[in-house]
Design an enzyme around this catalytic site. Structure first.
Site, PDB file in Angstrom:
ATOM      1  N   LYS B  97      68.388  40.655  56.497  1.00  0.00           N
ATOM      2  CA  LYS B  97      69.008  39.540  57.199  1.00  0.00           C
ATOM      3  C   LYS B  97      68.415  38.280  56.582  1.00  0.00           C
ATOM      4  O   LYS B  97      67.226  38.008  56.697  1.00  0.00           O
ATOM      5  CB  LYS B  97      68.692  39.605  58.687  1.00  0.00           C
ATOM      6  CG  LYS B  97      69.294  38.469  59.473  1.00  0.00           C
ATOM      7  CD  LYS B  97      69.251  38.736  60.971  1.00  0.00           C
ATOM      8  CE  LYS B  97      69.968  37.634  61.703  1.00  0.00           C
ATOM      9  NZ  LYS B  97      69.042  36.652  62.281  1.00  0.00           N
ATOM     10  N   GLY B 158      68.025  30.679  70.074  1.00  0.00           N
ATOM     11  CA  GLY B 158      67.175  30.612  71.258  1.00  0.00           C
ATOM     12  C   GLY B 158      67.632  29.626  72.308  1.00  0.00           C
ATOM     13  O   GLY B 158      67.013  29.483  73.337  1.00  0.00           O
ATOM     14  N   ASN B 206      68.877  38.149  71.073  1.00  0.00           N
ATOM     15  CA  ASN B 206      67.437  38.428  71.236  1.00  0.00           C
ATOM     16  C   ASN B 206      66.862  37.695  72.446  1.00  0.00           C
ATOM     17  O   ASN B 206      66.539  38.310  73.455  1.00  0.00           O
ATOM     18  CB  ASN B 206      66.674  38.050  69.951  1.00  0.00           C
ATOM     19  CG  ASN B 206      65.173  38.270  70.085  1.00  0.00           C
ATOM     20  OD1 ASN B 206      64.721  39.067  70.901  1.00  0.00           O
ATOM     21  ND2 ASN B 206      64.391  37.566  69.299  1.00  0.00           N
ATOM     22  N   THR B 207      66.788  36.355  72.354  1.00  0.00           N
ATOM     23  CA  THR B 207      66.117  35.584  73.401  1.00  0.00           C
ATOM     24  C   THR B 207      66.653  35.905  74.803  1.00  0.00           C
ATOM     25  O   THR B 207      65.883  36.079  75.745  1.00  0.00           O
ATOM     26  CB  THR B 207      66.279  34.071  73.127  1.00  0.00           C
ATOM     27  OG1 THR B 207      65.710  33.792  71.858  1.00  0.00           O
ATOM     28  CG2 THR B 207      65.585  33.227  74.171  1.00  0.00           C
TER      29      THR B 207
END
Lengths: 370, 258
Positions: B97, B158, B206-207
């Protein structure tokens, strides 16, 4: 060349201080209601008018920190290489006026100390010296970095300010970050506390982050020695400095530390006392101003304070630190820079963090692809 | 649900996840297993490549999980290529990535360096998954140099703000011949479902999972949302009524002529 000096000189200490103290409850409420805050909001948040809103600030700061940094705390360890110093700093144990035997670690001694720190799990290290350019100049520091480079993911220094070329050389050899605290942004008071030695040059120190930014350092740490002068004004200037640097050297990361004046050999009493509640207010105000700046706390602060600070906005801490060269293994009794307060072992600090629901991040860099 | 193919791999789950910000490695593992995710990204800078018992990697040891190392922390193409090679060696995967965000504040990707690095990495045999701004032209350029997919952002990493770049994501999805994975900014299961409904091939979250009060339950919620969104996309959404039924028609004077 443009530096922070141009901006700094547009401000006056006394006007800044009275502007902070004139902030009202309404200013505080406004600052808390915004999503993007500016330096006027920061003034309101560090002003006495914000005291009734401390819990709100703490809640917001905690939430913002969690979103940005997650449920984690980074760990670092300081390693003092030398306590030789040519400066007079009225508040520092290493001051040349302090007639106590000095020590500078040899290669062999550095590696012994490093082995101890590695056994504790540390992967981010902060190398510290006094300011003695002949004995502990750029060559000595370069050598120390080369010596330990393969053992640490991330190497930071807190040493005398240097020229741009020297920084370039050290970065090339694996230096990741530099901490350079202005101590106080009050020019006249700065002179009083640094009457002799290279450090007495206020502007050379003030422009150090500019020299670092120009050569593309990864991270710069700022701060004022809290207690030398009014902490509110000093913190405003730290924030002003931070905002200038972020806009100018936009690829560099920044961290803020909050060293409160601690007892040491030959000590100075704080001129302006900063209470625990003041320090909490300041940590939260920095977070509310800047959601991504790293906020760091050393073992200067007590265990109890640190246990609470890690949920308030602090993102990196040290543990089991020694502030004297050779302090871990070689010569535990050598001259210390200051007395630490949180004396718990690294293992105890790690357990405390886990109890608080925080994962310890030992490694967040790799110096081998740079 | 239909499978997603990227390079030579087929995925049953269209929810990709990350490993940052969890309060412990065990909670990370439990949440990521609950997410059903088969492709999980891990920052190379967080991995101790010299240790066989690295805490993050050892907690992701599971037959369903493919590791996707990322280059977070690099600032230019040169560093990214070097980091990718280290990752290939350490984690034994060709997948990378590609993240080049020189700006540490918003972590926004550098399009010029990313394109340069992608081209080089493709030549070196990597399966390149570039994290980029929602820039339709850049997506076509990456496709041309051989990237295996594109990973445009919905909002800054995020931020949990959702699909702020919607207009451009729709253009990218419309134009792309390679899978489009919406990578950053997805803050809630409804954002993820929406991303799937507009035709994204997958999302990366993710976050929103790691920082939730209950990461395991949140991971499940995302799994279900992504499935729901994909099924809805395949089932073709009923059209949104674009015109009103007038209560006082303007054309009734025409009588029966119409």
């Amino acid at each position: 060349m443009d530096t922070f000096k141009n901006i700094f000189e547009q401000y006056d200490w006394n006007n800044t201080l009275s502007s902070i103290f004139s902030k009202t409850e309404n200013d505080v409420i406004n600052a808390l209601s915004k999503t993007k805050r500016d330096l006027e909001d920061f003034k309101a948040l560090i002003s006495p008018a914000a005291k009734p809103y401390l819990e709100n600030m703490a809640q917001m700061s905690s939430r913002m920190t969690k979103q940005r940094f997650g449920n984690t705390i980074q760990m670092y360890t300081p390693m003092y290489l030398s306590n030789e110093c040519q400066n007079i700093c009225t508040y520092c144990g290493f001051s040349i006026t302090n007639k106590i035997p000095r020590r500078t670690l040899t290669d062999k001694e550095i590696l012994i100390e490093v082995d101890f720190l590695k056994s504790k799990g540390f992967d981010h290290i902060l190398l510290v010296t006094g300011e003695a350019n002949r004995m502990v100049g750029v060559d000595y520091i370069k050598n120390a970095i080369q010596l330990i480079q393969s053992k640490f993911a991330n190497i930071t220094i807190e040493v005398q300010p240097m020229n741009q070329d020297d920084y370039e050389l050290l970065i090339h050899n694996g230096l990741y970050a530099v901490l350079v605290y202005q101590e106080t942004y009050h020019r006249q008071e700065y002179k009083k506390h640094h009457p002799k030695g290279k450090k007495s040059n206020f502007y050379y120190r003030l422009e150090t982050p500019d020299r670092l930014g120009r050569v593309g350092i990864h991270k710069i740490g700022l701060g004022a020695l809290l207690g030398l002068e009014d902490w509110r004004a000093d913190s405003f200037f730290t924030a002003l400095h931070l905002q200038y640097l972020k806009k100018t050297y936009w690829k560099t990361k920044y961290s803020i530390s909050f060293p409160r004046l601690r007892p040491h050999s030959g000590g100075l009493e704080p001129k302006v006392e900063m209470t625990d509640s003041d320090l909490v207010q300041l940590i939260c105000a920095f977070r509310l101003l800047d959601e991504d700046v790293e906020l760091s706390m050393s073992t200067r602060e007590s265990g109890v304070f640190r246990e609470n600070a890690v949920n308030l906005g602090i993102t990196s801490i040290s543990a089991e630190s020694k502030t004297n060269p050779g302090g871990y293994v070689i010569e535990p009794q050598s001259l210390k820079q200051f007395e630490i307060s949180d004396e718990r072992s690294t293992e105890e600090v790690v357990k405390m963090l886990q109890r608080k629901g925080l994962a310890v991040v030992w490694k967040d860099w790799a110096n081998n692809w740079q | 649900m239909d499978k997603l193919k990227i390079a030579d791999k087929e995925f049953s789950s269209r929810l990709f996840t990350g490993t940052g910000k969890f309060s412990s490695s065990q909670i990370m593992r439990d949440a990521l297993l609950a997410s059903g995710s088969e492709l999980i990204t891990v920052a190379l800078k967080r991995v101790d490549v010299n240790s066989e018992k690295d805490d993050i990697v050892s907690h992701l040891d599971h037959p369903r999980i493919n590791l996707l190392p990322n280059t977070s922390g690099v600032r230019n193409a040169k560093e990214a290529v070097f980091a990718a090679q280290l990752a290939r060696e350490a984690l034994e995967t060709n997948w990378i990535k590609l993240e080049i965000h020189p700006d540490p504040k918003y972590l926004l990707p550098d399009p010029i360096e990313t394109l340069k690095a992608a081209e080089e990495l493709v030549k070196l045999g990597f399966t390149v998954m570039p994290y980029i701004h929602a820039d339709p032209v850049l997506c076509k350029r990456l496709e041309e140099v051989g990237a295996q997919c594109v990973m445009p952002l919905g909002a800054p990493i995020g931020s949990n703000k959702g699909l702020k770049t919607l207009e451009f994501l729709e253009i990218i999805i419309d134009q792309s011949n390679i899978p489009v994975i919406i990578d950053a900014g997805i803050g809630s299961p409804s954002h993820a479902a929406f991303a799937m409904e507009i035709g994204a091939d997958a999302v990366l979250v993710n976050t929103a999972i790691a920082v939730s009060q209950q990461p395991i339950n949140m991971a499940k919620a995302f799994r279900l949302a992504v499935e729901a969104g994909r099924i809805a996309y395949n089932a073709k959404l009923a059209p949104i009524q674009q015109y009103a039924e007038a209560s006082s028609p303007l054309t009734s004077f025409l009588g029966e002529e119409i």
